[in-house]
Design an enzyme around this catalytic site. Structure first.
Site, PDB file in Angstrom:
ATOM      1  N   LYS A  19      53.407  55.385  17.840  1.00 27.50           N
ATOM      2  CA  LYS A  19      52.642  55.179  19.072  1.00 27.50           C
ATOM      3  C   LYS A  19      53.415  55.764  20.257  1.00 27.50           C
ATOM      4  O   LYS A  19      52.877  56.544  21.042  1.00 27.50           O
ATOM      5  CB  LYS A  19      52.420  53.686  19.279  1.00 27.50           C
ATOM      6  N   TRP A 576      38.813  38.320  15.430  1.00 27.26           N
ATOM      7  CA  TRP A 576      39.926  39.047  16.036  1.00 27.26           C
ATOM      8  C   TRP A 576      41.269  38.385  15.742  1.00 27.26           C
ATOM      9  O   TRP A 576      42.248  38.583  16.438  1.00 27.26           O
ATOM     10  CB  TRP A 576      39.670  39.252  17.540  1.00 27.26           C
ATOM     11  N   HIS A 657      27.499  36.644  25.836  1.00 26.10           N
ATOM     12  CA  HIS A 657      27.654  38.066  26.139  1.00 26.10           C
ATOM     13  C   HIS A 657      28.001  38.859  24.893  1.00 26.10           C
ATOM     14  O   HIS A 657      28.786  38.424  24.068  1.00 26.10           O
ATOM     15  CB  HIS A 657      28.752  38.239  27.203  1.00 26.10           C
ATOM     16  N   GLU A 681      25.433  44.862  26.755  1.00 26.11           N
ATOM     17  CA  GLU A 681      25.739  46.210  27.219  1.00 26.11           C
ATOM     18  C   GLU A 681      24.464  47.044  27.090  1.00 26.11           C
ATOM     19  O   GLU A 681      23.748  46.919  26.119  1.00 26.11           O
ATOM     20  CB  GLU A 681      26.834  46.765  26.310  1.00 26.11           C
ATOM     21  N   HIS A 710      33.215  51.085  31.797  1.00 27.44           N
ATOM     22  CA  HIS A 710      34.337  51.804  31.180  1.00 27.44           C
ATOM     23  C   HIS A 710      34.752  53.007  32.017  1.00 27.44           C
ATOM     24  O   HIS A 710      35.775  53.612  31.757  1.00 27.44           O
ATOM     25  CB  HIS A 710      33.953  52.288  29.776  1.00 27.44           C
TER      26      HIS A 710
HETATM   27  N1  GLN Z   1      34.457  37.493  29.604  1.00 27.65           N
HETATM   28  C1  GLN Z   1      35.133  38.627  29.088  1.00 27.65           C
HETATM   29  C2  GLN Z   1      35.519  39.547  30.241  1.00 27.65           C
HETATM   30  O1  GLN Z   1      34.814  39.642  31.166  1.00 27.65           O
HETATM   31  C3  GLN Z   1      34.286  39.384  28.102  1.00 27.65           C
HETATM   32  C4  GLN Z   1      35.053  40.487  27.438  1.00 27.65           C
HETATM   33  C5  GLN Z   1      34.309  41.173  26.316  1.00 27.65           C
HETATM   34  O2  GLN Z   1      33.118  41.089  26.205  1.00 27.65           O
HETATM   35  N2  GLN Z   1      34.998  41.907  25.487  1.00 27.65           N
HETATM   36  O3  GLN Z   1      36.524  40.206  30.211  1.00 27.65           O
HETATM   37 ZN    ZN Z   2      31.734  42.862  26.776  1.00 24.97          ZN
END
Ligand code: GLN
Ligand code: ZN
Length: 770
Positions: A19, A576, A657, A681, A710
């Site tokens: 890395k 994760w 989310h 998204e 992003h």
């Molecule tokens: N609540 C988290 C953030 O806003 C959500 C992150 C994610 O969806 N990966 O960072």
């Molecule tokens: Zn997200």
């Protein structure tokens, strides 16, 4: 004699040397020579580890500067023209395809601006590969001799290796047509095979006795044409007069549903199957392989960090030996060890109780050797190792950590009602509009605000004990004050505290739960040079104390607007992390759900009436194949979310989310969560994807992201307005929320403020209109 083998070794090095070297090269701080030298040193070190462990079949060409699939793209010259036209050196072409390239014009060279090829998840792992991308008039040629060079390199060190190459069917099947092209990748097989013939012949000439040819797609549901492709490919490659012995490797699932493919590969030297993931396939495969083929049995987990249970593994291997004889059996890792950290030796801070349960890549190499020896020479020849392994296995099985009676008791007492909210959505939303008093087109954000360098500095100081807990807390409170003031000034409706105290959305909760441990150096490659250090679930999970209540309560005290509490969902916490392998994932998800349920209820008691439970990883847990496993997942993943969230009153609003927009195959899962508000998204994809919500008459609220977080780009008022207009073709005005795609932690304030201001103003426009 049973041989031992490893399917691949992690590349990064004990201290992520690869890395550091690649990133230094990308930053222009190191020469290509020094990067190549690092690669060579690492390969030598990794071969030596395996040689010293006594592994019989050691892999080569498992090393890569970026990704093994990308290496094959370069090697077969499947390089889209946009990357070749600058005449860059091969390694730079490789990196340009992997990560894109932007370069200003100089006197000697033109400006370069190419985006990367698509990156996708490698089966159901957290590794990501670069997707092969083909043209309608695609031609292939052998463009690199990497596998041959690395074979020779090892040979010079006195180590005879077994080169690993990705098989032609998987290489094509995992790819796609380039933009604007319509080729079906598998149709390119006939064109590709001569290149494999050339490669295999050259490997034989270099002295390779055998080659591991990976065909992991065999664990998927395959179209008929792809199944036929196995016949075409391996009737050719298996009959080459001067080829090495081919061992076809499958992993991450069983191959029983594709067992009719086996006759077409039964003239190859051997077949590898994953008996960690799918032990029950052994007898079917043994029946199918005929009377000559060698079977490589993957009994040492390449995907997790647990010590192998020797007695179980030896039992499996012996049953194979019993049927086909020791000469025809190889003991192996289930898959490449790419998905495991380098060595347990680096962990100095682990509690010795749990350290005794772990085995990382270096240790797993020794495990395959011991198992092979036990089967070949008799258990008494490795009696010490077997005894100490049995002691570790028993210690883990009987530990207090894995047998928390209170947790088990609570799981046993879960009732049907606990999964369901008190009333259906129409009643809830009526109650919520009273508690929350929100305008139409309510605006919110996904949770995090910019994680400034100041935040990282203070967190670091706190971790290193250079500042006190009190000082750190004061600092965090000040950060919260600031983000609240900014959100009020912008005019957002549902506020967040900004998550300044969170290093990582899973680690933060793991550190506050019983049942988790953390490592200091157990990195695994996620993609390119990026590594992650997943927490490890070692035991039954419970919540000793509230985790976020104090912070959320503080934040709510600073504003009259509703403050949204922010939690990571059970499936994401599980996915994760390195999960336990002694209980089903659904059990672990349920334990996480119960812990989160308490947190959700405590937040409500503290006056937090909007609570978001993020599940960005719920999709990646989706099993690879149709059928029972997938159906079961749909049930337990949904249930764990519902269990976590359903304990609140009607007037409390549950949000969730997800970081992806294509819900076509996931719609019922998402819908069954019964969340009051979803944020997803959407800004980079076609708004048409939202049609599924219209078609299925999705009844609840939803906020498709209106801009991409992003990118540093600031979206204009008009752009957001147009986007909302598009969304209104699919969603009703009264169900639409206005928010960004995801959290803002990677952004700068200079981008965040104007972007959110434009977003709020766009929402206001529609409030007047409707
Ligand atoms: N609540 C988290 C953030 O806003 C959500 C992150 C994610 O969806 N990966 O960072
Ligand atoms: Zn997200």
């Amino acid at each position: 004699m049973v041989q031992s083998s490893v399917l691949g070794f992690p590349r990064m090095g004990a201290n992520r040397e690869l890395k550091k070297a690649t990133e230094a090269y990308w930053a222009g701080k190191a020469t290509v020579e020094s990067l190549l030298e690092t690669g060579k040193t690492l390969r030598a070190a990794h071969w030596k580890i395996q040689k010293d462990a006594g592994v019989d079949l050691i892999p080569s060409n498992d090393f890569s500067f970026y990704d093994q699939v990308l290496d094959h793209i370069l090697m077969f010259n499947a390089i889209p023209e946009r990357y070749t036209k600058y005449n860059l050196p091969p390694l730079d072409v490789l990196f340009a395809m992997g990560r894109g390239l932007q370069k200003k014009e100089t006197e000697s060279s033109p400006a370069i601006d190419v985006t990367s090829l698509e990156m996708v998840k490698w089966f159901d792992s957290n590794y990501h590969y670069v997707r092969p991308t083909f043209q309608d008039n695609q031609e292939f040629k052998l463009n690199s001799t990497k596998p041959i060079d690395e074979f020779k390199e090892a040979k010079e060190l006195g180590i005879t290796t077994r080169p690993v190459i990705l098989g032609p069917v998987s290489f094509l099947q995992l790819g796609k047509a380039d933009r604007g092209q319509s080729v079906t990748p598998i149709d390119l097989l006939e064109k590709l095979l001569p290149v494999y013939e050339e490669l295999l012949t050259k490997l034989a000439e270099a002295g390779a006795e055998s080659v591991q040819i990976d065909e992991p797609v065999l664990v998927l549901d395959l179209p008929e044409a792809t199944k036929k492709a196995f016949e075409t490919a391996y009737s050719k490659l298996g009959k080459l007069s001067s080829a090495p012995k081919l061992v076809l490797a499958t992993y991450f699932g069983d191959i029983v549903h594709n067992i009719d493919v086996i006759p077409s590969i039964s003239h190859l030297y051997g077949l590898h199957i994953d008996l960690v993931r799918a032990p029950e396939q052994l007898s079917d495969v043994l029946k199918a392989i005929g009377d000559k083929q060698v079977l490589s049995v993957g009994v040492v987990d390449g995907r997790n960090i647990w010590k192998t249970n020797f007695s179980k593994a030896i039992g499996l291997v012996e049953s194979a030996v019993h049927t086909i004889g020791a000469e025809r059996v190889i003991v192996a890792t289930s898959s490449s060890l790419l998905h495991t950290p380098h060595t347990l030796e680096s962990e100095k801070n682990l509690d010795p109780e749990v350290a005794d349960w772990f085995s990382f890549a270096t240790e797993k190499c020794k495990e395959v050797v011991i198992i092979a020896k036990a089967v070949s020479d008799g258990a008494e020849t490795v009696a010490e190792e077997i005894k100490s392994n049995a002691a570790s296995v028993t210690a883990r099985a009987t530990s207090k950590r894995t047998n928390d009676a209170a947790v088990k008791d609570r799981q046993a007492k879960i009732t049907e009602e606990m999964y369901n909210r008190k009333s259906p959505f129409p009643d809830r939303i009526a109650a919520q509009s009273k508690t929350l008093n929100l305008p139409k087109f309510p605006t919110t954000t996904i949770g995090s605000f910019p994680q400034t360098s100041e935040i990282r500095v203070q967190r670091n100081k706190f971790t290193k004990k250079q500042i006190t807990a009190e000082e750190y807390e004061k600092f965090i409170e000040k950060e919260i004050d600031d983000v609240i003031a900014i959100q009020e000034e912008i005019g957002l409706d549902v506020l967040v505290h900004g998550e300044p105290e969170r290093n990582d959305m899973v680690q933060y909760f793991g550190e506050r739960l019983h049942g988790y441990v953390f490592t200091t150096n157990a990195w695994v490659q996620s993609y390119g040079s990026r590594c992650v250090r997943p927490p490890i679930i070692v035991g039954d999970i419970s919540r000793p104390a509230a985790m976020t209540v104090k912070g959320s309560k503080y934040a709510q005290s600073k504003t009259k607007k509703p403050m949204k509490g922010m939690l990571t969902g059970p499936v994401t916490c599980l996915r994760w992390s390195f999960p336990r392998d002694d209980v089903h994932q659904s059990v672990q998800a349920e334990q996480l759900a119960l812990a989160l349920r308490d947190e959700v209820i405590d937040l409500e008691k503290a006056g937090i009436y909007v609570i978001q439970v993020d599940e960005p990883a719920i999709r990646e847990g989706f099993p690879l194949r149709k059928g029972k496993e997938r159906d079961d997942y749909l049930t337990w993943a949904v249930n764990s979310f519902k269990l976590a969230t359903a304990g609140v009153e009607n007037g409390t609003q549950i949000h969730s989310h997800f970081c992806y927009s294509d819900f076509q195959d996931m719609f019922s899962l998402i819908s069954n969560l019964d969340a009051d508000v979803l944020s997803i998204e959407n800004s980079k994809s076609d708004a048409k994807l939202l049609n599924v919500f219209k078609k299925e008459e999705y009844p609840r609220h939803i906020g498709p992201g209106v801009y991409d977080i992003h990118s540093p780009r600031i979206p204009s008022y008009d752009e957001i307005k147009n986007r909302i207009e598009e969304m209104l073709q699919y969603l009703k005005p009264e169900q639409l929320w206005i928010d960004p795609d995801c959290g803002l932690k990677t952004r700068q304030w200079t981008e965040t403020k104007p972007s959110l201001t434009n977003m709020v103003n766009a929402a206001k426009h529609f409030r007047e209109k409707y």
